[in-house]
Scaffold this active site. Sequence first.
Site, PDB file in Angstrom:
ATOM      1  NE  ARG A  51      -1.783  -2.248   2.720  1.00  0.00           N
ATOM      2  CZ  ARG A  51      -1.934  -3.513   2.382  1.00  0.00           C
ATOM      3  NH1 ARG A  51      -2.998  -3.896   1.741  1.00  0.00           N
ATOM      4  NH2 ARG A  51      -1.035  -4.431   2.706  1.00  0.00           N
ATOM      5  CB  THR A  52       3.455   2.566   2.264  1.00  0.00           C
ATOM      6  OG1 THR A  52       2.697   2.172   3.405  1.00  0.00           O
ATOM      7  CG2 THR A  52       4.081   3.920   2.532  1.00  0.00           C
ATOM      8  CE  LYS A  80      26.563  -3.365  -6.923  1.00  0.00           C
ATOM      9  NZ  LYS A  80      26.747  -2.348  -7.986  1.00  0.00           N
ATOM     10  NE  ARG A 101       7.388   0.839   4.720  1.00  0.00           N
ATOM     11  CZ  ARG A 101       6.165   0.333   4.693  1.00  0.00           C
ATOM     12  NH1 ARG A 101       5.985  -0.926   4.316  1.00  0.00           N
ATOM     13  NH2 ARG A 101       5.114   1.047   5.044  1.00  0.00           N
ATOM     14  CG  HIS A 129       4.013   4.163   8.589  1.00  0.00           C
ATOM     15  ND1 HIS A 129       3.993   5.002   7.486  1.00  0.00           N
ATOM     16  CD2 HIS A 129       3.630   2.943   8.128  1.00  0.00           C
ATOM     17  CE1 HIS A 129       3.609   4.312   6.424  1.00  0.00           C
ATOM     18  NE2 HIS A 129       3.388   3.056   6.790  1.00  0.00           N
TER      19      HIS A 129
END
Length: 305
Positions: A51-52, A80, A101, A129
Amino acid sequence: MRHLIEPMDLSSQETDELLDLAGAIMEDPAKYAHKCDGKKLATLFFEPSTRTRLSFEAAMLELGGSVLGFSSASSSSAAKGESVSDTVRTVSCYADIIAMRHPKEGAAKVASLKSGVPIINAGDGGHQHPTQTLTDLLTIRSLKGTLDNLTIGLCGDLMFGRTVHSLIRALLRRTNIRFVLISPNELRVPDYIREELKTNRFEFAEVDRLEKVIGELDILYMTRVQRERFFNEEDYVRLRDSYILDKAKMDLAKPDMIVLHPLPRVNEIAVEVDDDPRACYFKQVLYGKFVREALILNLLGVESC
Ligand code: NCD
């Protein structure tokens, strides 16, 4: 340049204005369809999301802009060993705004110190959030008509659930909110959240049985047990089904209580509840796109609220 790292980065007036703008976009999307022509949003997702990430991307596309980014750490140079700061510094050269995120608490804050463009925290570990919170506030305001004088039950993994931490913080700005915190003892809210509730003199109760309190609630905010934040699988398996909202429990609730959930749901809301008119978690998803449109416009300075 402004970033959104946690809900308190916006004053309550700014939050209200953002919600108003989201409402205006909902009413007349065509008016905003070219506001971000030529602008680019990068979504840097070092952790899974449906969703986000997609609502950010849909939001930017609806505004006429374009999107680029990655959806897992393994497909970026993080694999890496590149630092978040270097990644963000690089992406600042390609995009006008970044939604990020990351599994580590504080990662978005660190990124914002090095970024040449606005950073939106789309979730940092078990911490905060803020855009889910804007989504939750718009949903509550649209469905209940107010953000004041409410009894809100937050149920499930209150320890690791970042959406819970951000929502509580944002509601501390409002008047006459009563919090009922429903969790197993091991998954109670972190101390810093409890301290904020006390400092701000909000009424709150911590309980472990949903059935006992569901009848008092205006809003029930269900959450998933955050498997990825547990130190061992055994504890997760023991705690994951602590709460299952089903028809029998819904029978004990007020006729106008609404059920919210940031999603994804695992087992904590039985599918049979979805047809109950009080189940509003899929409506909540739609509000998330509009509020992110409003936020992008605001942080890019395209539309002041
Ligand atoms: C939440 C998250 O990622 O914190 N989901 C979301 O963004 N809608 C909740 C969760 O993962 O349980």
